[in-house]
Motif scaffolding. Structure first.
Motif, PDB file in Angstrom:
ATOM      1  N   UNK A 128      35.393  42.349  35.793  1.00 16.06           N
ATOM      2  CA  UNK A 128      35.662  42.541  37.219  1.00 16.06           C
ATOM      3  C   UNK A 128      34.351  42.803  37.950  1.00 16.06           C
ATOM      4  N   UNK A 129      34.188  42.188  39.104  1.00 17.45           N
ATOM      5  CA  UNK A 129      32.988  42.386  39.927  1.00 17.45           C
ATOM      6  C   UNK A 129      33.042  43.719  40.661  1.00 17.45           C
ATOM      7  N   UNK A 130      34.240  44.190  40.929  1.00 14.96           N
ATOM      8  CA  UNK A 130      34.442  45.498  41.533  1.00 14.96           C
ATOM      9  C   UNK A 130      35.787  46.018  41.024  1.00 14.96           C
ATOM     10  N   UNK A 131      35.979  47.325  41.000  1.00 10.64           N
ATOM     11  CA  UNK A 131      37.183  47.909  40.386  1.00 10.64           C
ATOM     12  C   UNK A 131      38.508  47.396  40.936  1.00 10.64           C
ATOM     13  N   UNK A 132      38.538  47.000  42.200  1.00  8.74           N
ATOM     14  CA  UNK A 132      39.811  46.571  42.784  1.00  8.74           C
ATOM     15  C   UNK A 132      40.026  45.061  42.715  1.00  8.74           C
ATOM     16  N   UNK A 133      39.099  44.346  42.069  1.00  7.30           N
ATOM     17  CA  UNK A 133      39.293  42.898  41.926  1.00  7.30           C
ATOM     18  C   UNK A 133      40.515  42.649  41.044  1.00  7.30           C
ATOM     19  N   UNK A 134      41.330  41.689  41.428  1.00  8.51           N
ATOM     20  CA  UNK A 134      42.559  41.423  40.680  1.00  8.51           C
ATOM     21  C   UNK A 134      42.258  40.627  39.408  1.00  8.51           C
ATOM     22  N   UNK A 135      43.168  40.761  38.442  1.00  8.88           N
ATOM     23  CA  UNK A 135      43.039  39.955  37.226  1.00  8.88           C
ATOM     24  C   UNK A 135      43.138  38.474  37.576  1.00  8.88           C
ATOM     25  N   UNK A 136      43.954  38.155  38.561  1.00 11.23           N
ATOM     26  CA  UNK A 136      44.084  36.771  38.999  1.00 11.23           C
ATOM     27  C   UNK A 136      42.716  36.207  39.408  1.00 11.23           C
ATOM     28  N   UNK A 137      41.954  36.987  40.165  1.00 11.97           N
ATOM     29  CA  UNK A 137      40.628  36.532  40.602  1.00 11.97           C
ATOM     30  C   UNK A 137      39.673  36.376  39.421  1.00 11.97           C
ATOM     31  N   UNK A 138      39.743  37.311  38.476  1.00 10.91           N
ATOM     32  CA  UNK A 138      38.879  37.227  37.303  1.00 10.91           C
ATOM     33  C   UNK A 138      39.208  35.980  36.489  1.00 10.91           C
ATOM     34  N   UNK A 139      40.487  35.747  36.243  1.00 18.21           N
ATOM     35  CA  UNK A 139      40.917  34.578  35.469  1.00 18.21           C
ATOM     36  C   UNK A 139      40.553  33.290  36.187  1.00 18.21           C
ATOM     37  N   UNK A 140      40.749  33.260  37.497  1.00 21.79           N
ATOM     38  CA  UNK A 140      40.398  32.071  38.278  1.00 21.79           C
ATOM     39  C   UNK A 140      38.897  31.766  38.163  1.00 21.79           C
ATOM     40  N   UNK A 141      38.070  32.801  38.233  1.00 23.48           N
ATOM     41  CA  UNK A 141      36.624  32.626  38.105  1.00 23.48           C
ATOM     42  C   UNK A 141      36.270  32.080  36.713  1.00 23.48           C
ATOM     43  N   UNK A 142      36.891  32.637  35.674  1.00 22.57           N
ATOM     44  CA  UNK A 142      36.635  32.175  34.311  1.00 22.57           C
ATOM     45  C   UNK A 142      37.045  30.714  34.127  1.00 22.57           C
ATOM     46  N   UNK A 143      38.185  30.352  34.682  1.00 20.86           N
ATOM     47  CA  UNK A 143      38.644  28.963  34.571  1.00 20.86           C
ATOM     48  C   UNK A 143      37.709  28.009  35.298  1.00 20.86           C
ATOM     49  N   UNK A 144      37.217  28.423  36.437  1.00 20.28           N
ATOM     50  CA  UNK A 144      36.275  27.593  37.189  1.00 20.28           C
ATOM     51  C   UNK A 144      35.005  27.359  36.381  1.00 20.28           C
ATOM     52  N   UNK A 145      34.551  28.383  35.680  1.00 22.86           N
ATOM     53  CA  UNK A 145      33.356  28.248  34.845  1.00 22.86           C
ATOM     54  C   UNK A 145      33.616  27.393  33.618  1.00 22.86           C
ATOM     55  N   UNK A 146      34.845  27.455  33.090  1.00 22.10           N
ATOM     56  CA  UNK A 146      35.160  26.786  31.832  1.00 22.10           C
ATOM     57  C   UNK A 146      35.431  25.294  31.989  1.00 22.10           C
ATOM     58  N   UNK A 147      35.855  24.876  33.161  1.00 19.89           N
ATOM     59  CA  UNK A 147      36.242  23.480  33.361  1.00 19.89           C
ATOM     60  C   UNK A 147      35.114  22.730  34.048  1.00 19.89           C
ATOM     61  N   UNK A 148      34.592  21.734  33.348  1.00 17.72           N
ATOM     62  CA  UNK A 148      33.549  20.883  33.910  1.00 17.72           C
ATOM     63  C   UNK A 148      34.217  19.586  34.340  1.00 17.72           C
ATOM     64  N   UNK A 149      34.329  19.394  35.624  1.00 16.35           N
ATOM     65  CA  UNK A 149      35.079  18.252  36.134  1.00 16.35           C
ATOM     66  C   UNK A 149      34.278  16.951  36.128  1.00 16.35           C
ATOM     67  N   UNK A 150      32.977  17.057  35.906  1.00 14.33           N
ATOM     68  CA  UNK A 150      32.163  15.852  35.895  1.00 14.33           C
ATOM     69  C   UNK A 150      32.205  15.230  34.497  1.00 14.33           C
ATOM     70  N   UNK A 151      32.656  13.989  34.405  1.00  9.46           N
ATOM     71  CA  UNK A 151      32.752  13.356  33.082  1.00  9.46           C
ATOM     72  C   UNK A 151      31.364  13.092  32.494  1.00  9.46           C
ATOM     73  N   UNK A 152      31.333  12.989  31.167  1.00  8.30           N
ATOM     74  CA  UNK A 152      30.076  12.666  30.496  1.00  8.30           C
ATOM     75  C   UNK A 152      29.695  11.227  30.821  1.00  8.30           C
ATOM     76  N   UNK A 153      28.403  10.992  30.961  1.00  6.31           N
ATOM     77  CA  UNK A 153      27.929   9.639  31.255  1.00  6.31           C
ATOM     78  C   UNK A 153      28.049   8.764  30.016  1.00  6.31           C
ATOM     79  N   UNK A 154      28.028   7.466  30.217  1.00  9.20           N
ATOM     80  CA  UNK A 154      28.070   6.518  29.092  1.00  9.20           C
ATOM     81  C   UNK A 154      26.894   6.752  28.161  1.00  9.20           C
TER      82      UNK A 154
END
Length: 78
Positions: free
Chosen positions: A21-47
């Motif tokens: 959590x970035x601050x004590x009142x940050x929701x778990x939803x926000x933490x999970x959303x941030x982690x998912x954003x970091x984990x998913x690379x939407x740019x495909x690998x080049x040939x």
């Protein structure tokens, strides 16, 4: 309004989420959303990258490998 749901997570995972959590009142939803954003690379690998990976895997399958000790010796790494 978006629907909400409850999920079960182990206590150790909840503790880890708390440490992220970035601050004590940050929701778990926000933490999970941030982690998912970091984990998913939407740019495909080049040939070029895919070809390089396929060539590397083929080298591994053929046993075309150099032991770490040989590389370290060659470059004077101890």
């Amino acid at each position: 309004m978006q629907a909400a749901t409850s999920i079960y997570i182990r206590e150790d995972l909840k503790t880890q989420l708390n440490t992220l959590k970035r601050h004590p009142k940050e929701s778990y939803n926000d933490v999970i959303e941030r982690l998912l954003t970091l984990a998913v690379d939407e740019e495909p690998l080049s040939e070029e990258t895919l070809t390089g990976l396929e060539e590397s895997l083929e080298d591994v399958r053929k046993g075309n490998l150099i032991p770490e000790k040989e590389i370290m010796k060659k470059y004077g790494v101890k």
